[in-house]
Design a protein around this motif. Structure first.
Motif, PDB file in Angstrom:
ATOM      1  N   ILE A 135      13.220  11.672  24.982  1.00 27.01           N
ATOM      2  CA  ILE A 135      14.072  12.393  23.892  1.00 27.01           C
ATOM      3  C   ILE A 135      13.167  12.669  22.606  1.00 27.01           C
ATOM      4  N   LEU A 136      12.641  13.959  22.530  1.00 24.09           N
ATOM      5  CA  LEU A 136      11.696  14.202  21.813  1.00 24.09           C
ATOM      6  C   LEU A 136      12.172  15.033  20.479  1.00 24.09           C
ATOM      7  N   SER A 178       2.862   9.909  30.113  1.00 24.15           N
ATOM      8  CA  SER A 178       3.956   8.779  30.358  1.00 24.15           C
ATOM      9  C   SER A 178       4.592   8.929  31.646  1.00 24.15           C
ATOM     10  N   ARG A 179       4.831   7.875  32.370  1.00 29.19           N
ATOM     11  CA  ARG A 179       5.539   7.890  33.804  1.00 29.19           C
ATOM     12  C   ARG A 179       6.960   7.471  33.752  1.00 29.19           C
ATOM     13  N   VAL A 180       7.278   6.935  32.414  1.00 33.80           N
ATOM     14  CA  VAL A 180       8.625   6.677  31.952  1.00 33.80           C
ATOM     15  C   VAL A 180       9.339   7.492  30.811  1.00 33.80           C
ATOM     16  N   PRO A 181      10.550   7.439  30.658  1.00 36.27           N
ATOM     17  CA  PRO A 181      11.013   8.232  29.342  1.00 36.27           C
ATOM     18  C   PRO A 181      10.614   7.842  28.115  1.00 36.27           C
ATOM     19  N   VAL A 182      10.349   8.885  27.295  1.00 38.93           N
ATOM     20  CA  VAL A 182       9.779   8.630  26.040  1.00 38.93           C
ATOM     21  C   VAL A 182      10.606   8.864  24.819  1.00 38.93           C
ATOM     22  N   ILE A 183      11.054   8.249  23.932  1.00 36.49           N
ATOM     23  CA  ILE A 183      11.948   8.504  22.707  1.00 36.49           C
ATOM     24  C   ILE A 183      11.188   8.446  21.395  1.00 36.49           C
ATOM     25  N   GLY A 239       9.751   9.247  15.269  1.00 38.58           N
ATOM     26  CA  GLY A 239       9.225   9.990  14.216  1.00 38.58           C
ATOM     27  C   GLY A 239       7.807  10.407  14.467  1.00 38.58           C
ATOM     28  N   ASP A 240       7.664  11.682  14.470  1.00 40.38           N
ATOM     29  CA  ASP A 240       6.383  12.371  14.727  1.00 40.38           C
ATOM     30  C   ASP A 240       5.735  13.052  13.350  1.00 40.38           C
ATOM     31  N   GLY A 241       5.191  12.525  12.404  1.00 43.90           N
ATOM     32  CA  GLY A 241       4.756  12.974  11.470  1.00 43.90           C
ATOM     33  C   GLY A 241       5.844  13.391  10.627  1.00 43.90           C
ATOM     34  N   THR A 242       5.657  14.896  10.091  1.00 42.93           N
ATOM     35  CA  THR A 242       6.711  15.355   9.331  1.00 42.93           C
ATOM     36  C   THR A 242       7.481  16.273  10.318  1.00 42.93           C
ATOM     37  N   ASN A 243       7.325  16.172  11.665  1.00 40.37           N
ATOM     38  CA  ASN A 243       8.253  17.096  12.379  1.00 40.37           C
ATOM     39  C   ASN A 243       9.418  16.714  12.618  1.00 40.37           C
ATOM     40  N   GLU A 244       9.942  15.597  13.412  1.00 40.32           N
ATOM     41  CA  GLU A 244      11.157  15.323  13.881  1.00 40.32           C
ATOM     42  C   GLU A 244      11.652  13.672  13.754  1.00 40.32           C
ATOM     43  N   HIS A 245      12.583  13.641  13.723  1.00 39.53           N
ATOM     44  CA  HIS A 245      13.166  12.300  13.818  1.00 39.53           C
ATOM     45  C   HIS A 245      14.524  12.243  14.458  1.00 39.53           C
ATOM     46  N   PRO A 246      14.486  12.525  15.838  1.00 33.51           N
ATOM     47  CA  PRO A 246      15.739  12.977  16.444  1.00 33.51           C
ATOM     48  C   PRO A 246      16.602  11.828  16.440  1.00 33.51           C
ATOM     49  N   THR A 247      16.488  10.304  16.828  1.00 37.58           N
ATOM     50  CA  THR A 247      17.248   9.419  16.680  1.00 37.58           C
ATOM     51  C   THR A 247      17.970   9.152  15.432  1.00 37.58           C
ATOM     52  N   GLN A 248      17.140   9.280  14.329  1.00 38.52           N
ATOM     53  CA  GLN A 248      17.917   9.202  12.999  1.00 38.52           C
ATOM     54  C   GLN A 248      18.837  10.289  12.677  1.00 38.52           C
ATOM     55  N   ALA A 249      18.637  11.651  13.271  1.00 40.62           N
ATOM     56  CA  ALA A 249      19.575  12.776  13.064  1.00 40.62           C
ATOM     57  C   ALA A 249      20.739  12.265  13.857  1.00 40.62           C
ATOM     58  N   LEU A 250      20.789  11.803  14.804  1.00 41.71           N
ATOM     59  CA  LEU A 250      21.918  11.537  15.676  1.00 41.71           C
ATOM     60  C   LEU A 250      22.689  10.295  14.820  1.00 41.71           C
ATOM     61  N   LEU A 251      22.104   9.598  14.540  1.00 35.39           N
ATOM     62  CA  LEU A 251      22.880   8.341  13.711  1.00 35.39           C
ATOM     63  C   LEU A 251      23.534   8.793  12.614  1.00 35.39           C
TER      64      LEU A 251
END
Ligand code: NCD
Length: 338
Positions: A9-10, A122-127, A130-142
């Motif tokens: 979930i990127l 990574s060999r497992v899912p990565v969530i 928050g990556d710098g100024t780019n995105e914060h998808p879990t925050q947007a969903l909440l």
């Protein structure tokens, strides 16, 4: 529809309306567990690698809490200086190694694109936490989940709502991700209030345009009067060249009880991703609003646990098995009403 099982979930760009609905449905089912009315062991034996290379309280702890509430265990790495990244190790190598110690990874990093880069190794899912100024998808969903609930309470909908985003819209990743997610809805009106130098990036504005939303970009606190949602943000001081540069923007757009009562329409919902900067010179959201029933900031933070539980359950393929591994809680728990 997003194929959640095994997915990273990127970015909010991965979501369509059905995927969001799926996350929200599962999030609703998580309420009794988050309130500790019941417990589940559905992730018994699973390990979350919680890697936070930037300061965080809510996001880091709520990822960990969400995983624990599903019965899994959490291993934390915080700060660059205490990790081998400080010795020059690449994100790829770190990912290859840590992903064999974990079943899923949540990660925050100061560089835009870094979490996606990490996910390649990574060999497992990565969530993405928050990556710098780019995105914060879990925050947007909440945030979206919170907006939907708060508006529902007042018989309003996301389609056709008026949202006012205020503060550091240039560096604030939460407003970038939330705006993009709102492109899945219809007829949303945006008032984007910031110092001119900290305006919403052109890329986000063109997404709003493509979605057919109306927006106003301004450095004046006009237009808040008929907003359904007011979303305040903190000046992201860590993204500026110097603390002095950031300091000149603090305290420009404050909200307190008097302003709210005088200028806002009744039941305007007040949001903030937190942390709010409560220093005298900033104070973008005054403590005198703490008893205001429309202050949704702590409900946002609570909803973060539900959304992250839902994302873990979906990506690890156990969303429909949670209640099979239920037990009752026997100790005193009074969390039902928070
Ligand atoms: C935000 C972030 O880190 O982007 N915080 C959070 O995750 N709730 C906003 C901020 O730090 O101002």
């Amino acid at each position: 529809m997003l194929q959640f099982e095994g997915a990273n979930i990127l970015s909010v760009d991965q979501f369509d309306a059905d995927s969001i609905q799926r996350v929200f449905t599962i999030a609703d089912q998580m309420i009794p567990y988050a309130h500790r009315k019941k417990r589940t062991r559905v992730l018994d034996g699973a390990i979350l690698g919680n890697l936070f290379f930037e300061p965080s309280t809510r996001t880091r702890v709520s990822f960990g809490t969400a995983f624990n509430l599903l019965g899994g265990e959490v291993r934390e790495t915080t700060g660059m200086e205490s990790s081998a990244i400080a010795k020059g190790e690449s994100l790829y190598d770190t990912a290859r190694v840590l992903s064999s110690y974990s079943d899923i990874i949540a990660m925050r990093h100061p560089k835009a694109g870094s979490v996606a880069e990490f996910a390649e190794g990574s060999r497992v899912p990565v969530i993405n936490g928050g990556d710098g100024t780019n995105e914060h998808p879990t925050q947007a969903l909440l945030d979206l989940y919170t907006i939907q609930k708060e508006l529902h309470h007042h018989q309003r909908t996301i389609d056709g709502m008026h949202i006012c985003m205020i503060g550091d819209l240039k560096y604030g990743r939460t407003v970038h991700s939330l705006s993009k997610l709102l492109c899945l809805y219809k007829g949303v009106q945006f008032t984007l209030i910031s110092p001119q130098e900290l305006a919403m990036p052109a890329e986000v504005l063109s997404a709003l345009e493509d979605a057919g939303h109306r927006f106003t970009v301004t450095d004046q606190l006009a237009g808040v009067m008929d907003a359904d949602i007011v979303y305040q943000t903190r000046i992201q001081q860590e993204r500026f060249a110097s603390l002095e540069e950031a300091a000149q923007y603090r305290g420009r757009f404050r909200l307190n009880s008097e302003i709210y009562t005088r200028h806002y329409k009744p039941n305007t919902v007040i949001m903030h991703p937190l942390p709010r900067d409560s220093r005298e010179e900033a104070n973008e959201l005054d403590n005198d609003l703490n008893q205001n029933p429309n202050l949704a900031i702590f409900r946002q933070a609570d909803n973060g646990v539900l959304i992250r539980m839902a994302l873990f359950a979906l990506t690890l393929g156990v969303a429909d098995k949670v209640s099979q591994y239920d037990t009752d809680v026997v100790w005193f728990s009074d969390k039902a009403n928070y």
